[in-house]
Design a protein around this motif. Structure first.
Motif, PDB file in Angstrom:
ATOM      1  N   GLN A 192       0.823  -1.214   0.000  1.00  0.00           N
ATOM      2  CA  GLN A 192       0.000   0.000   0.000  1.00  0.00           C
ATOM      3  C   GLN A 192       0.862   1.271   0.000  1.00  0.00           C
ATOM      4  OE1 GLN A 192      -0.938  -2.703   2.217  1.00  0.00           O
ATOM      5  NE2 GLN A 192      -2.228  -3.211   0.437  1.00  0.00           N
ATOM      6  N   GLN A 193       2.167   1.129   0.247  1.00  0.00           N
ATOM      7  CA  GLN A 193       3.041   2.310   0.321  1.00  0.00           C
ATOM      8  C   GLN A 193       4.291   2.114  -0.546  1.00  0.00           C
ATOM      9  OE1 GLN A 193       3.545   3.860   4.437  1.00  0.00           O
ATOM     10  NE2 GLN A 193       2.147   2.219   5.047  1.00  0.00           N
ATOM     11  N   PRO A 194       4.120   1.944  -1.851  1.00  0.00           N
ATOM     12  CA  PRO A 194       5.277   1.671  -2.718  1.00  0.00           C
ATOM     13  C   PRO A 194       6.216   2.863  -2.886  1.00  0.00           C
ATOM     14  CG  PRO A 194       3.299   1.994  -4.021  1.00  0.00           C
ATOM     15  CD  PRO A 194       2.850   1.928  -2.587  1.00  0.00           C
ATOM     16  N   ALA A 195       5.790   4.057  -2.474  1.00  0.00           N
ATOM     17  CA  ALA A 195       6.651   5.237  -2.589  1.00  0.00           C
ATOM     18  C   ALA A 195       7.534   5.425  -1.360  1.00  0.00           C
ATOM     19  CB  ALA A 195       5.807   6.493  -2.817  1.00  0.00           C
ATOM     20  N   ALA A 196       7.704   4.378  -0.572  1.00  0.00           N
ATOM     21  CA  ALA A 196       8.550   4.449   0.628  1.00  0.00           C
ATOM     22  C   ALA A 196      10.011   4.677   0.246  1.00  0.00           C
ATOM     23  CB  ALA A 196       8.431   3.156   1.429  1.00  0.00           C
ATOM     24  N   THR A 197      10.755   5.308   1.142  1.00  0.00           N
ATOM     25  CA  THR A 197      12.200   5.403   0.971  1.00  0.00           C
ATOM     26  C   THR A 197      12.805   4.034   1.299  1.00  0.00           C
ATOM     27  OG1 THR A 197      12.667   6.000   3.263  1.00  0.00           O
ATOM     28  CG2 THR A 197      12.106   7.800   1.731  1.00  0.00           C
ATOM     29  N   PRO A 198      14.053   3.771   0.929  1.00  0.00           N
ATOM     30  CA  PRO A 198      14.664   2.486   1.274  1.00  0.00           C
ATOM     31  C   PRO A 198      14.609   2.177   2.773  1.00  0.00           C
ATOM     32  CG  PRO A 198      15.993   3.577  -0.357  1.00  0.00           C
ATOM     33  CD  PRO A 198      14.936   4.560   0.048  1.00  0.00           C
ATOM     34  N   ALA A 199      14.951   3.153   3.613  1.00  0.00           N
ATOM     35  CA  ALA A 199      14.930   2.911   5.060  1.00  0.00           C
ATOM     36  C   ALA A 199      13.526   2.564   5.536  1.00  0.00           C
ATOM     37  CB  ALA A 199      15.465   4.137   5.801  1.00  0.00           C
ATOM     38  N   GLU A 200      12.516   3.236   4.988  1.00  0.00           N
ATOM     39  CA  GLU A 200      11.135   2.938   5.349  1.00  0.00           C
ATOM     40  C   GLU A 200      10.736   1.548   4.857  1.00  0.00           C
ATOM     41  OE1 GLU A 200       9.477   7.573   5.133  1.00  0.00           O
ATOM     42  OE2 GLU A 200       9.275   6.210   3.413  1.00  0.00           O
ATOM     43  N   ALA A 201      11.199   1.187   3.668  1.00  0.00           N
ATOM     44  CA  ALA A 201      10.888  -0.139   3.128  1.00  0.00           C
ATOM     45  C   ALA A 201      11.489  -1.242   3.990  1.00  0.00           C
ATOM     46  CB  ALA A 201      11.399  -0.243   1.694  1.00  0.00           C
ATOM     47  N   TYR A 202      12.737  -1.053   4.436  1.00  0.00           N
ATOM     48  CA  TYR A 202      13.365  -2.051   5.298  1.00  0.00           C
ATOM     49  C   TYR A 202      12.568  -2.213   6.598  1.00  0.00           C
ATOM     50  CZ  TYR A 202      17.385  -0.791   2.324  1.00  0.00           C
ATOM     51  OH  TYR A 202      18.222  -0.494   1.272  1.00  0.00           O
ATOM     52  N   ALA A 203      12.116  -1.088   7.168  1.00  0.00           N
ATOM     53  CA  ALA A 203      11.351  -1.141   8.415  1.00  0.00           C
ATOM     54  C   ALA A 203      10.037  -1.895   8.222  1.00  0.00           C
ATOM     55  CB  ALA A 203      11.082   0.277   8.919  1.00  0.00           C
ATOM     56  N   MET A 204       9.374  -1.661   7.093  1.00  0.00           N
ATOM     57  CA  MET A 204       8.110  -2.371   6.832  1.00  0.00           C
ATOM     58  C   MET A 204       8.331  -3.866   6.690  1.00  0.00           C
ATOM     59  SD  MET A 204       6.232   0.191   4.132  1.00  0.00           S
ATOM     60  CE  MET A 204       6.255   1.976   4.389  1.00  0.00           C
ATOM     61  N   LEU A 205       9.424  -4.254   6.062  1.00  0.00           N
ATOM     62  CA  LEU A 205       9.725  -5.682   5.945  1.00  0.00           C
ATOM     63  C   LEU A 205      10.056  -6.272   7.315  1.00  0.00           C
ATOM     64  CD1 LEU A 205      11.940  -5.684   2.720  1.00  0.00           C
ATOM     65  CD2 LEU A 205       9.568  -6.469   2.926  1.00  0.00           C
ATOM     66  N   ALA A 206      10.771  -5.503   8.135  1.00  0.00           N
ATOM     67  CA  ALA A 206      11.131  -5.998   9.467  1.00  0.00           C
ATOM     68  C   ALA A 206       9.898  -6.185  10.337  1.00  0.00           C
ATOM     69  CB  ALA A 206      12.111  -5.032  10.134  1.00  0.00           C
ATOM     70  N   THR A 207       8.940  -5.264  10.245  1.00  0.00           N
ATOM     71  CA  THR A 207       7.714  -5.399  11.043  1.00  0.00           C
ATOM     72  C   THR A 207       6.846  -6.547  10.544  1.00  0.00           C
ATOM     73  OG1 THR A 207       6.598  -3.742   9.664  1.00  0.00           O
ATOM     74  CG2 THR A 207       7.671  -2.961  11.670  1.00  0.00           C
ATOM     75  N   ALA A 208       7.118  -7.006   9.314  1.00  0.00           N
ATOM     76  CA  ALA A 208       6.408  -8.176   8.777  1.00  0.00           C
ATOM     77  C   ALA A 208       7.183  -9.456   9.080  1.00  0.00           C
ATOM     78  CB  ALA A 208       6.199  -8.018   7.278  1.00  0.00           C
TER      79      ALA A 208
END
Length: 258
Positions: A165-181
């Motif tokens: 739902q948030q493909p415009a995330a920055t790399p750091a934000e993307a890593y955090a989303m994967l970690a929370t998953a």
């Protein structure tokens, strides 16, 4: 200019012009005379001068500035900026040295795309698999360089994470989303180089002699080794260097060595 037989005229003119640059007769920033004036100086035709100028442009000695003319370039003694490629983590919070560049980025472009001959092997997927893409033009806060950044998200790998739902995330934000998953992350990179396309040269403000650096960063699940996302960063090699922190890893023990 004394004409040498059995040698192309434009090469002789290029050599004479190169000598004028090397001796300081034409210092950096000097605007070259017109084609007509150069043709008269060297006793050749304008097409011959044009070929000589093209040769020196390809060597990075000259720059053509639209509507202004041809100028002698300043000597390049190596990249003026460096981009540290390390990643820092504190719990599920990540940071990278390029984070600040995203504060100076143009608006991101999000789109649907599919894996191809380059991205499929890096993601360990078949070609033509559906992905979300996000492109940005980044600017170094110091103004030293620019970068084209692309984030590619395979739908089947990220559909259960907030990234879907948030493909415009920055790399750091993307890593955090994967970690929370519940993904424990690891990374590897592949760096290559090629001649930039005209649109890349214009966007990154590169000279005609510049080489494009391309860094592909693959974010993987540590337990399974499965690639989750792919980042592509494109920069001019003459303006920016990539730097890495390298850790020594203990080799895995085999049965024979026990």
């Amino acid at each position: 200019m004394a004409i040498i037989r059995n040698e192309a005229l434009h090469k002789q003119v290029a050599a004479a012009m190169r000598q004028s640059i090397a001796t300081g007769e034409w210092p950096p920033g000097t605007q070259l005379p017109t084609e007509t004036d150069l043709a008269e100086t060297y006793g050749v035709s304008r097409p011959t001068v044009r070929l000589a100028v093209a040769a020196l442009r390809s060597e990075g000695l000259l720059d053509v500035k639209q509507g202004r003319g041809t100028f002698v370039r300043a000597a390049i003694h190596g990249p003026s900026a460096s981009l540290d490629r390390t990643i820092a983590a504190q719990g599920d919070i990540f940071s990278t040295p390029i984070d600040a560049w995203f504060d100076h980025a143009e608006e991101p472009t999000v789109y649907r795309t599919r894996t191809d001959a380059i991205t499929a092997p890096l993601l360990e997927m078949d070609q033509d698999e559906l992905m979300l893409g996000c492109d940005r033009l980044l600017t170094d806060p110091t103004g030293a360089s620019r970068a084209l950044h692309r984030l590619l998200l395979p739908m089947e790998r990220i559909e259960a994470t907030p990234l879907a739902q948030q493909p415009a995330a920055t790399p750091a934000e993307a890593y955090a989303m994967l970690a929370t998953a519940s993904h424990h992350l690891t990374w590897y990179e592949r760096v290559s180089a090629r001649v930039p396309q005209p649109d890349e040269r214009e966007a990154l403000q590169l000279s005609e002699a510049a080489v494009l650096l391309i860094a592909h960063r693959i974010t993987c699940d540590q337990a399974t080794g499965l690639p989750l996302i792919l980042e592509e960063t494109r920069l001019g090699a003459e303006t920016t260097a990539l730097t890495y922190a390298i850790d020594a890893h203990k080799p895995k023990r085999t049965k024979a060595s026990r």
